[in-house]
Write an enzyme that holds these catalytic residues in place. Structure first.
Site, PDB file in Angstrom:
ATOM      1  N   TRP A 218       0.847  -1.186   0.000  1.00 47.09           N
ATOM      2  CA  TRP A 218       0.000   0.000   0.000  1.00 47.09           C
ATOM      3  C   TRP A 218       0.885   1.239   0.000  1.00 47.09           C
ATOM      4  CZ3 TRP A 218      -1.829   2.749   4.837  1.00 47.09           C
ATOM      5  CH2 TRP A 218      -2.782   3.736   4.531  1.00 47.09           C
TER       6      TRP A 218
ATOM      7  N   ASP B  25      -1.775  -5.338   9.074  1.00 45.90           N
ATOM      8  CA  ASP B  25      -2.657  -4.298   8.568  1.00 45.90           C
ATOM      9  C   ASP B  25      -3.917  -5.002   8.063  1.00 45.90           C
ATOM     10  OD1 ASP B  25      -3.983  -2.272   7.284  1.00 45.90           O
ATOM     11  OD2 ASP B  25      -2.267  -1.589   6.105  1.00 45.90           O
TER      12      ASP B  25
ATOM     13  N   LYS C  28     -13.937   0.075   4.665  1.00 50.04           N
ATOM     14  CA  LYS C  28     -14.480  -0.743   3.590  1.00 50.04           C
ATOM     15  C   LYS C  28     -15.646  -1.601   4.060  1.00 50.04           C
ATOM     16  CE  LYS C  28     -10.721   0.573   1.295  1.00 50.04           C
ATOM     17  NZ  LYS C  28      -9.760   1.571   1.801  1.00 50.04           N
TER      18      LYS C  28
END
Length: 407
Positions: A135, A217, A253
């Protein structure tokens, strides 16, 4: 008047994903498609407010006992406790043993920043490992938190369009003791490629043997496969083995709460006498950063996670979202293969979660934008949610053209 103190400031390089979003928004072509931004979209290419979120928001609005006073510095405890149980499993032994502590943070990004500052300032760690690729924000977060030594471990195999497991293992074996290893809990961003359960076990073996520090993460639990437990397998395996570790959780999300910035930082500390000192240091880090977190989104998530009926309704929502993504993966692969697009496209369906590392080059991505008004990152990463039943044929035909004619 003296010259401006700001004359030496140089323009910072643009953040690609936001630059691509702007290009999409500025485009007026009727067939334009946005495959860049990491956010869920319906089959109408619209944002989706989850029905269960709407329901809870209405209940909160009608609750006259609520106000807008500050939350405690470490956030809403009913939220952070429930979030840790969601990640580890409500009956996990570490929770029963009192080894788990959690704090509410500003989504995944804020959680990673507080984690990085704690690891660097309090535990004095200075080397962190990120996957290649990872990311785009991981490196910046840790560098700005004070870490000076960033190392990439191999992850993406461009030839197979899958995991470079041997390279990953070799790099982790060469990591110095106490290096922080950032791991994607599921639905690796940007590749969509995850290790198998057996590979996760081998990764855990190396991290234990080399005395490395795992930081997970977790941005897509439930959103990746539709199964909360399956998406948390890697984190739970490390917890089962007795690792001390950290995990950041984002609810952007899986709850669709993007702008509410709701996240959790979970820590497992084997010496329970160290939990109170740890929380005291976290309090200072948060106080010096953003003082305390927002309440609205935290109350929504807490209400859902702590109510069995709402929890079941929410799980139905994440199955809807993950199911649509899987449908688009299958559809894109089928169309590319039917068109006879050069190359092997089975990686589209082997990958998981919101993103796919397609294997498209920067030149091919530019071709898609210039000729077809299809916007994606130069790395070839696409957001599968940007595909719909209305545009998937158009996108497949455009990709076919790009792969066939742009070297």
């Amino acid at each position: 008047m003296a010259p401006s103190r700001f004359t030496k400031i140089k323009i910072a390089p643009p953040i690609e994903v936001f630059a691509v979003m702007k290009a999409f928004n500025d485009c007026t072509h009727e067939k334009k498609v946005n495959l860049s931004v990491g956010a869920y979209r319906t089959d109408d290419a619209k944002p989706w407010v989850l029905p269960v979120v709407r329901k809870v928001e209405a209940e909160l609005a009608a609750d006259m006992s609520l106000n807008h006073e500050y939350l405690p510095i470490l956030g809403l405890e009913s939220f952070s406790t429930a979030a840790a149980k969601m990640l580890l499993g409500a009956d996990h032994q570490t929770i029963k043993d009192g080894k788990v502590t959690s704090i509410q943070v500003l989504s995944g990004t804020g959680g990673l920043r507080i984690a990085a500052e704690f690891l660097h300032r309090i535990l004095n760690y200075d080397t962190f490992y990120i996957s290649s690729p990872t990311w785009g924000n991981h490196r910046m977060i840790f560098n700005q938190a004070g870490f000076t030594n960033c190392v990439q471990y191999r992850y993406w195999n461009a030839e197979t369009r899958g995991l470079d497991f041997d390279g990953m293992m070799e790099d982790l074996k060469n990591a110095p003791e106490n290096s922080v290893i950032i791991l994607h809990a599921c639905a690796h961003n940007p590749t969509g490629v995850d290790p198998t359960e057996d590979q996760w076990k081998q990764i855990a073996d190396v991290i234990e043997e080399k005395n490395l520090f795992p930081l997970f993460d977790s941005a897509y639990q439930g959103f990746a496969s539709g199964d909360l437990d399956k998406d948390a397998w890697a984190v739970r395996h490390f917890a089962d083995r007795g690792f001390e570790m950290m995990a950041t959780q984002s609810f952007s999300k899986n709850f669709g709460l993007y702008n509410e910035r709701i996240g959790n930082l979970m820590m497992i500390i084997n010496d329970t006498s160290m939990i109170v000192p740890t929380r005291s240091q976290l309090t200072l880090l948060v106080r010096g950063s953003y003082s305390n977190p927002p309440s609205h989104g935290a109350r929504i998530v807490s209400s859902v996670l702590n109510n069995e009926a709402l929890f079941d309704e929410w799980r139905g929502c994440i199955k809807t979202m993950s199911g649509r993504i899987i449908e688009m993966r299958n559809g894109l692969r089928e169309r590319l293969e039917k068109l006879g697009t050069p190359g092997n496209w089975d990686h589209i369906t082997k990958q998981i979660g919101m993103f796919s590392f397609t294997g498209l080059t920067a030149a091919q991505a530019k071709h898609l934008a210039d000729k077809y008004y299809i916007f994606l990152l130069s790395s070839g990463r696409i957001n599968m949610c940007g595909l719909t039943t209305g545009n998937i044929d158009y996108v497949a035909e455009a990709i076919h053209d790009a792969v066939t004619n742009v070297k």
